[in-house]
Enzyme design. Structure first.
Site, PDB file in Angstrom:
ATOM      1  N   SER A 198     -68.295   0.876 -36.210  1.00 34.91           N
ATOM      2  CA  SER A 198     -67.927   0.740 -34.783  1.00 34.91           C
ATOM      3  C   SER A 198     -68.308  -0.473 -34.136  1.00 34.91           C
ATOM      4  O   SER A 198     -69.440  -1.014 -34.206  1.00 34.91           O
ATOM      5  CB  SER A 198     -68.435   2.017 -33.838  1.00 34.91           C
ATOM      6  OG  SER A 198     -68.331   2.136 -32.480  1.00 34.91           O
ATOM      7  N   TYR A 245     -75.537   5.607 -30.660  1.00 34.12           N
ATOM      8  CA  TYR A 245     -74.336   5.653 -31.636  1.00 34.12           C
ATOM      9  C   TYR A 245     -74.215   4.330 -32.381  1.00 34.12           C
ATOM     10  O   TYR A 245     -74.297   4.197 -33.556  1.00 34.12           O
ATOM     11  CB  TYR A 245     -73.210   6.042 -30.962  1.00 34.12           C
ATOM     12  CG  TYR A 245     -71.962   6.100 -32.143  1.00 34.12           C
ATOM     13  CD1 TYR A 245     -71.730   6.901 -32.853  1.00 34.12           C
ATOM     14  CD2 TYR A 245     -70.802   5.397 -31.592  1.00 34.12           C
ATOM     15  CE1 TYR A 245     -70.589   7.116 -33.815  1.00 34.12           C
ATOM     16  CE2 TYR A 245     -69.970   5.360 -32.376  1.00 34.12           C
ATOM     17  CZ  TYR A 245     -69.666   6.340 -33.423  1.00 34.12           C
ATOM     18  OH  TYR A 245     -68.427   6.034 -34.455  1.00 34.12           O
ATOM     19  N   LYS A 304     -75.210   3.418 -36.349  1.00 37.20           N
ATOM     20  CA  LYS A 304     -74.052   2.725 -37.069  1.00 37.20           C
ATOM     21  C   LYS A 304     -74.680   1.566 -37.821  1.00 37.20           C
ATOM     22  O   LYS A 304     -74.623   1.263 -39.067  1.00 37.20           O
ATOM     23  CB  LYS A 304     -72.760   2.527 -36.374  1.00 37.20           C
ATOM     24  CG  LYS A 304     -71.854   3.672 -35.970  1.00 37.20           C
ATOM     25  CD  LYS A 304     -71.350   4.369 -37.090  1.00 37.20           C
ATOM     26  CE  LYS A 304     -70.409   5.338 -36.900  1.00 37.20           C
ATOM     27  NZ  LYS A 304     -69.585   5.854 -38.216  1.00 37.20           N
TER      28      LYS A 304
END
Length: 336
Positions: free
Chosen positions: A127, A151, A155
């Site tokens: 992402s 998040y 990642k």
């Protein structure tokens, strides 16, 4: 010769589309799919498939994905995860799913890959949330990732493992930093980016939608730029990733920022009005959410597409209006 492909997160929207796209890919003959998710995935018709309702945080259940009657997968697509707002709100669960379970999957890929002549391809859907402020005007392959969300941190951690496993020859990694995908069908998900599709999807279905950026159509916050790609282009690029020779990637990293385009929240709303009229636009309501705005504002909005295009990936043309028009046609046809 069979193409055995494992997809985790296969019950999700992206995983389901990928399975169907691989079925139609002429470069992937004799396809056999191993599909796994926390709920049992649905396999595409006409494809040899094994489906698993699996807890991917259980290393034993992960290992079982490599010992089916199809044999060891040639390619692993790692698509499962806790979305961005979900990770921010539940830090420990985000770590367990987005880091620990990915490492378990990576380690199983390494271990079972030792039985093959060539390492297994391991493709991670990463992402742009790995980036954070400050950023250059245009993000390039050399831009340092400094995530400002749980998040993005998760990642980036998984990316580092895949780079190292690739450097050592344990796996053949391909790390794809996806733009924000618009328009996602289905229902809203626990992602800070969910509204980016929601302000198009729901109004086109005659439903109200909440925009957490700004407090009205006149708000300057709507000029927030976003890095976007359509579902069709994203799925095409996930398939393309499987076919790129390992030698084509830069020697020091397997990260690729998939091609995208820049549009603002206001551009989205203008496209909605242009395609569906003022009544659709009036279904968008505004309530500024500081956490949502902070996270989304930390993401980059413009990338240099040159490296990804040179590898053979593709990009959307024409901005938001063609994407909104296609989605409206799907809604009108009852497809989504």
């Amino acid at each position: 010769m069979s193409n055995v492909i494992l997809i985790t997160g296969a019950a999700g929207w992206l995983g389901g589309l990928l399975a169907h796209a691989l079925k139609e890919d002429p470069k992937t003959p004799n396809l056999q799919l191993i599909l796994a998710d926390i709920v049992e995935p649905k396999a595409p018709d006409g494809v040899k498939s094994i489906t698993f309702k699996a807890d991917l945080t259980d290393s034993g259940q992960v290992d079982a994905l490599f010992t089916t009657s199809y044999g060891i997968p040639d390619t692993v697509y790692c698509l499962h995860g806790i979305m961005s707002r979900g990770s921010e709100d539940n830090f420990d669960l985000g770590l367990k799913v987005n880091v620990d379970s990915v490492r378990d999957l990576l380690e199983a890929t390494r271990r079972h890959g030792q039985e093959r002549d060539n390492p297994i391809k391991f493709i991670l859907a990463s992402s742009l949330a790995v980036y954070g402020r400050p950023l250059p005007d245009i993000v390039t392959p050399s831009t340092i990732a400094t995530p400002q969300s749980a998040y993005g941190m998760g990642k980036l951690t998984s990316e580092l493992f895949i780079n190292e496993y690739s450097r050592r020859g344990f796996v053949d990694g391909r790390i794809l930093r996806l733009p924000t995908i618009v328009v996602r069908p289905g229902v809203p998900v626990a992602a800070t980016s969910s509204f980016i599709s929601g302000i198009i999807r729901e109004p086109l279905k005659g439903l109200p939608s909440l925009c957490p950026i700004g407090d009205s159509l006149a708000s300057p916050a709507l000029d927030l730029p976003l890095w976007l790609a359509s579902p069709e282009t994203t799925i095409a690029n996930l398939v393309i990733a499987k076919h790129i020779p390992a030698s084509s990637f830069m020697p020091h990293t397997r990260v690729v920022c998939l091609p995208g385009f820049t549009a603002t929240v206001r551009d989205e709303l203008r496209a909605l009005e242009s395609i569906a009229g003022r009544k659709a636009l009036e279904l968008v309501q505004f309530k500024d959410d500081e956490v949502n705005r902070r996270v989304v504002s930390s993401w980059p909005a413009k990338f240099d597409n040159a490296y990804a295009l040179r590898l053979g990936f593709v990009v959307d043309e024409g901005g938001m209006e063609p994407i909104v028009r296609r989605f409206k046609e799907s809604v009108d046809a009852g497809v989504v």
